[in-house]
Design an enzyme around this catalytic site. Structure first.
Site, PDB file in Angstrom:
ATOM      1  N   LYS A 123       0.844  -1.201  -0.033  1.00  0.00           N
ATOM      2  CA  LYS A 123       0.141   0.059  -0.090  1.00  0.00           C
ATOM      3  C   LYS A 123       0.836   1.439   0.052  1.00  0.00           C
ATOM      4  CE  LYS A 123      -2.688   3.271   2.041  1.00  0.00           C
ATOM      5  NZ  LYS A 123      -2.279   4.396   2.967  1.00  0.00           N
ATOM      6  N   ASP A 141      -6.327  -0.171   0.243  1.00  0.00           N
ATOM      7  CA  ASP A 141      -6.273  -0.277   1.811  1.00  0.00           C
ATOM      8  C   ASP A 141      -7.639  -0.895   2.335  1.00  0.00           C
ATOM      9  OD1 ASP A 141      -8.253   1.655   1.443  1.00  0.00           O
ATOM     10  OD2 ASP A 141      -7.402   3.034   2.880  1.00  0.00           O
TER      11      ASP A 141
END
Length: 217
Positions: A123, A141
């Site tokens: 991420k 996320d």
DNA sequence: ATCCCGAGGG
DNA sequence: CCCTCTGGAT
């Protein structure tokens, strides 16, 4: 009225663009180093917490060079408010050392190098690539994961598959912003526990609809 | 009490 | 796949 995923994605994109005309990374920074550090710090805490500690942190450690010779205890003290500081402080210093050793004290521009940095996962790497270097990348996320599942854009598979599915669904030039918009929407409307489905602009596109349909959370 | 714009490890 | 790490917000 079952919509094809591709068309559905197009509608979602249009609606979210209308709702959020301009999108910015919550952790806005002028240089890649600051973006990298603040994004790495943001794990499991709000950007508000991050923005609270970073000014002083960057004043003391403006670049990887200074941070590489920092004492972990000092970094830990400075970032206490973000939580998970024990791991994060160690990772930051180790990360800076690695930047100095392998990348001339600069932030690398490829995913492989970024993900080798301690405390940097998929991420964070995607956020840095897309926001600091304008490389097409879609950051997944918890919000993106949840929304993707509820909207029925992907199954409730693992993050890698969700990222892949979304990248196929959305045009490359949208990858950077669509995750920001999904994140924003997740906070504003599609809350993890009490989604505000009444009046939701995506209701028609949604497979979840407050739990009516048998979809993952 | 419970979750968060994660990552690392079992 | 699961768990843990933490302060702060709700």
């Amino acid at each position: 009225m079952m919509m094809k995923p591709k068309l559905k994605a197009k509608n979602i994109l249009k609606i979210l663009k209308r709702r959020y005309p301009e999108v910015r990374c919550a952790l806005d920074h002028e240089n890649p180093f600051e973006l990298l550090v603040s994004t790495a710090l943001s794990a499991q805490c709000t950007d508000k917490q991050v923005n609270k500690v970073t000014p002083a942190l960057f004043e003391r450690y403006p670049s990887a060079m200074e941070l590489s010779s920092a004492r972990v205890a000092d970094v830990r003290r400075r970032i206490r408010a973000v939580g998970l500081f024990d791991t994060k402080s160690k990772n930051l210093v180790a990360m800076a050392k690695l930047l100095v050793k392998d990348h001339g004290a600069e932030v690398p521009r490829d995913r492989e190098s970024l993900e080798k940095l301690p405390g940097v996962g998929r991420k964070t790497a995607n956020v840095v690539l897309s926001n600091a270097f304008d490389f097409p990348a879609l950051a997944v996320d918890t919000h993106v994961k949840r929304l993707s599942g509820r909207l029925g854009l992907s199954g409730s598979e693992n993050v890698d598959k969700i990222e892949k599915a979304l990248c196929e669904l959305f045009p490359k030039e949208e990858w950077r912003d669509i995750s920001h918009r999904l994140i924003q929407f997740g906070r504003d409307v599609c809350d993890a526990r009490k989604p505000r489905c009444d009046g939701c602009e995506l209701y028609e596109c949604c497979d979840y609809r407050g739990g009516e349909s048998p979809r993952a959370r």
